[in-house]
Motif scaffolding. Structure first.
Motif, PDB file in Angstrom:
ATOM      1  N   LEU A 122      55.746  15.881 106.813  1.00 34.24           N
ATOM      2  CA  LEU A 122      56.362  16.968 107.559  1.00 34.24           C
ATOM      3  C   LEU A 122      55.653  18.317 107.432  1.00 34.24           C
ATOM      4  N   PHE A 123      54.818  18.455 106.422  1.00 31.50           N
ATOM      5  CA  PHE A 123      54.162  19.731 106.131  1.00 31.50           C
ATOM      6  C   PHE A 123      52.680  19.501 105.831  1.00 31.50           C
ATOM      7  N   SER A 124      51.885  20.537 106.062  1.00 31.24           N
ATOM      8  CA  SER A 124      50.481  20.511 105.651  1.00 31.24           C
ATOM      9  C   SER A 124      50.406  20.771 104.140  1.00 31.24           C
ATOM     10  N   ASP A 125      49.270  20.473 103.547  1.00 39.09           N
ATOM     11  CA  ASP A 125      49.098  20.766 102.128  1.00 39.09           C
ATOM     12  C   ASP A 125      49.230  22.262 101.857  1.00 39.09           C
ATOM     13  N   GLU A 126      48.747  23.089 102.768  1.00 40.24           N
ATOM     14  CA  GLU A 126      48.895  24.536 102.607  1.00 40.24           C
ATOM     15  C   GLU A 126      50.374  24.923 102.581  1.00 40.24           C
ATOM     16  N   GLU A 127      51.158  24.357 103.478  1.00 45.63           N
ATOM     17  CA  GLU A 127      52.598  24.653 103.495  1.00 45.63           C
ATOM     18  C   GLU A 127      53.276  24.140 102.229  1.00 45.63           C
ATOM     19  N   ILE A 128      52.866  22.969 101.745  1.00 40.60           N
ATOM     20  CA  ILE A 128      53.443  22.434 100.505  1.00 40.60           C
ATOM     21  C   ILE A 128      53.084  23.341  99.331  1.00 40.60           C
ATOM     22  N   GLY A 129      51.853  23.837  99.327  1.00 39.75           N
ATOM     23  CA  GLY A 129      51.453  24.778  98.281  1.00 39.75           C
ATOM     24  C   GLY A 129      52.287  26.045  98.322  1.00 39.75           C
ATOM     25  N   ALA A 130      52.489  26.588  99.525  1.00 41.57           N
ATOM     26  CA  ALA A 130      53.299  27.798  99.679  1.00 41.57           C
ATOM     27  C   ALA A 130      54.751  27.524  99.282  1.00 41.57           C
ATOM     28  N   LEU A 131      55.262  26.369  99.674  1.00 41.10           N
ATOM     29  CA  LEU A 131      56.626  25.996  99.308  1.00 41.10           C
ATOM     30  C   LEU A 131      56.770  25.892  97.792  1.00 41.10           C
ATOM     31  N   THR A 132      55.819  25.240  97.151  1.00 43.14           N
ATOM     32  CA  THR A 132      55.859  25.076  95.695  1.00 43.14           C
ATOM     33  C   THR A 132      55.787  26.429  94.999  1.00 43.14           C
ATOM     34  N   ALA A 133      54.922  27.321  95.471  1.00 45.09           N
ATOM     35  CA  ALA A 133      54.832  28.662  94.889  1.00 45.09           C
ATOM     36  C   ALA A 133      56.125  29.442  95.115  1.00 45.09           C
ATOM     37  N   THR A 134      56.720  29.296  96.295  1.00 46.68           N
ATOM     38  CA  THR A 134      57.989  29.967  96.592  1.00 46.68           C
ATOM     39  C   THR A 134      59.085  29.503  95.637  1.00 46.68           C
ATOM     40  N   ILE A 135      59.141  28.210  95.401  1.00 46.07           N
ATOM     41  CA  ILE A 135      60.150  27.663  94.490  1.00 46.07           C
ATOM     42  C   ILE A 135      59.902  28.166  93.072  1.00 46.07           C
TER      43      ILE A 135
END
Length: 149
Positions: A122-135
């Motif tokens: 559902l997400f690109s690796d960049e989005e997953i990275g941003a999501l993980t950093a946000t969390i």
């Protein structure tokens, strides 16, 4: 020990005063993460869900207000706590909320590989990275705020 000394010993630490260079650095992390394409509504849901889990009343109030200001509905906000049991959230939001819970409630039994697999659908690796950093960042902010309770 006097009552005044006991009160001074138990008073919350004013992080903004004793480590004044930390808060601006943390805000720069938020700015950097914000530049990686994470949907604003998803950002709010993640912040709010982690804050609920962490029991940070200040953060729950703030993130609920910010989510509403950015167009999130009261119905979805009311049911965020039971997101896995309702149909109010998209598959992408559900994957992100599952990742939020896994990174907030650390459990050695969590299957991070399957959660990442779902995210990658559902997400690109960049989005997953941003999501993980946000969390990670909201968990840090929650812990700083909760330390003042």
């Amino acid at each position: 020990m006097t009552a005044a000394a006991a009160s001074a010993n138990t008073a919350p630490v004013r992080f903004d005063l004793v480590v004044p260079d930390v808060f601006p650095a943390l805000l720069k992390v938020h700015e950097a993460v914000g530049g990686h394409g994470l949907d604003k509504k998803l950002h709010h849901l993640v912040h709010l869900r982690a804050s609920q889990i962490n029991g940070c009343g200040f953060c729950v109030k703030m993130h609920t207000r910010e989510a509403r200001q950015d167009g999130e509905t009261n119905d979805r906000l009311d049911r965020l706590i039971v997101w896995a049991h309702v149909n109010d959230f998209s598959e992408a939001e559900k994957a992100a909320l599952a990742w939020t819970e896994a990174l907030t409630l650390l459990d050695p039994k969590t299957d991070y590989a399957s959660l990442r697999g779902r995210l990658r659908e559902l997400f690109s690796d960049e989005e997953i990275g941003a999501l993980t950093a946000t969390i990670g960042m909201i968990n840090l902010w929650n812990r700083i705020q909760v330390s003042a309770h």
